[in-house]
Design an enzyme around this catalytic site. Structure first.
Site, PDB file in Angstrom:
ATOM      1  N   ARG A  51       0.842  -1.190   0.000  1.00 15.21           N
ATOM      2  CA  ARG A  51       0.000   0.000   0.000  1.00 15.21           C
ATOM      3  C   ARG A  51       0.879   1.243   0.000  1.00 15.21           C
ATOM      4  O   ARG A  51       1.880   1.292   0.708  1.00 15.21           O
ATOM      5  CB  ARG A  51      -0.898   0.025   1.242  1.00 15.21           C
ATOM      6  CG  ARG A  51      -1.989  -1.025   1.213  1.00 15.21           C
ATOM      7  CD  ARG A  51      -2.900  -0.910   2.407  1.00 15.21           C
ATOM      8  NE  ARG A  51      -2.278  -1.461   3.618  1.00 15.21           N
ATOM      9  CZ  ARG A  51      -2.924  -1.640   4.770  1.00 15.21           C
ATOM     10  NH1 ARG A  51      -4.191  -1.277   4.870  1.00 15.21           N
ATOM     11  NH2 ARG A  51      -2.306  -2.155   5.804  1.00 15.21           N
ATOM     12  N   ASP A  53       0.562   5.475   0.550  1.00 14.12           N
ATOM     13  CA  ASP A  53      -0.351   6.456   1.119  1.00 14.12           C
ATOM     14  C   ASP A  53      -0.663   7.570   0.128  1.00 14.12           C
ATOM     15  O   ASP A  53      -0.071   7.654  -0.950  1.00 14.12           O
ATOM     16  CB  ASP A  53       0.251   7.043   2.399  1.00 14.12           C
ATOM     17  CG  ASP A  53       0.345   6.015   3.528  1.00 14.12           C
ATOM     18  OD1 ASP A  53      -0.494   5.086   3.545  1.00 14.12           O
ATOM     19  OD2 ASP A  53       1.246   6.144   4.373  1.00 14.12           O
ATOM     20  N   ARG A 198       9.089   7.110   5.972  1.00 17.01           N
ATOM     21  CA  ARG A 198       8.856   8.524   6.283  1.00 17.01           C
ATOM     22  C   ARG A 198       9.250   8.844   7.723  1.00 17.01           C
ATOM     23  O   ARG A 198       9.751   9.945   8.007  1.00 17.01           O
ATOM     24  CB  ARG A 198       7.405   8.885   6.015  1.00 17.01           C
ATOM     25  CG  ARG A 198       7.064   8.901   4.532  1.00 17.01           C
ATOM     26  CD  ARG A 198       5.569   8.870   4.276  1.00 17.01           C
ATOM     27  NE  ARG A 198       4.909  10.017   4.870  1.00 17.01           N
ATOM     28  CZ  ARG A 198       3.585  10.109   4.996  1.00 17.01           C
ATOM     29  NH1 ARG A 198       2.801   9.119   4.569  1.00 17.01           N
ATOM     30  NH2 ARG A 198       3.044  11.179   5.536  1.00 17.01           N
TER      31      ARG A 198
END
Length: 254
Positions: A51, A53, A198
């Site tokens: 996935r 974001d 991140r």
């Protein structure tokens, strides 16, 4: 007899709420499902390698789908048809048949991410780089990045309350490269946790700004506490850059 296919694609994530389908939001998976279902004239639901974001990009992403008996034209023509159907910010690079049990998520042996920073305002990098004009000690940031190789549990950099069995990852590469007004962090591992890259970048930025020393960075990892790490950097500077699989998954296109 069912046949399974891998799709290698690239996309600019600016206009999408990530990869995965969600209600009342435009996603890359939804666009790809719609294109395949229309071209192949049957409901198709693709499975992604992971996935991404909202706003995150992929220069190398993999998805798979399966169907009865395959389709009545070759993979090269399907690639051509998909690229004509899909929006300009999603590109299909390759479609190829694989073993029926091949899985884009579970069979991946490594993933590489890049995070891109621009030091000055640049209209051509607005959607692909995070602007950070602070003075950063890149040497110290690289010294801290090397510390990542000493650990496998990265709970401190994981999004809280995720449904995973382990927070262990084996990092194979982590380095910053600087070129003129661009700074790029590249990290490769066998797997990644939600928000991990991140969060690592945000913490390394604190090292680069002198807000955290190398011992402090090590303590963040050992604490296994997300609140001890730095703030996650914005998603629009992040790219899934490369994903690798065993070579024996591919089948002949017939």
């Amino acid at each position: 007899m069912k046949k399974r296919y891998f799709i290698r694609l690239s996309y600019k994530g600016t206009n999408y709420h990530g990869w995965q389908i969600q209600p009342n939001a435009n996603t890359v998976q939804e666009e790809l499902n719609k294109a395949l279902s229309t071209i192949l004239n049957q409901p198709i639901n693709v499975v992604g390698c992971g996935r991404t974001d909202t706003g995150v990009h992929a220069s190398d992403f993999m998805a798979h789908f399966e169907m009865e008996e395959g389709f009545p034209f070759g993979c090269e023509k399907l690639t051509f048809k998909l690229n004509r159907f899909l929006p300009h910010d999603i590109a299909i690079n390759e479609v190829f048949p694989v073993k029926l049990d091949a899985h884009t998520r579970f069979d991946a042996i490594s993933r590489t991410y890049q995070y891109k920073i621009t030091k000055h305002k640049n209209p051509f990098r607005t959607d692909s780089h995070w602007k950070n004009q602070n003075e950063l000690d890149v040497v110290k940031m690289n010294e801290a990045a090397k510390i990542l190789f000493e650990y496998i549990d990265f709970t401190s950099f994981s999004k809280l309350h995720t449904d995973v069995k382990t927070n262990n990852c084996k990092i194979a590469k982590a380095e910053w490269l600087e070129a003129e007004d661009e700074l790029v962090f590249t990290i490769q591992a066998d797997r990644f946790l939600r928000n991990m890259v991140r969060a690592i970048v945000g913490t390394l930025i604190e090292v680069g700004q002198g807000k955290m020393d190398l011992d402090g960075f090590r303590q963040v990892i050992e604490s296994k506490n997300r609140s001890k790490a730095g703030t996650s950097v914005p998603g629009h500077g992040l790219f899934l850059a490369k994903i690798e699989y065993p070579t024996d998954l591919r089948m002949e296109d017939v």
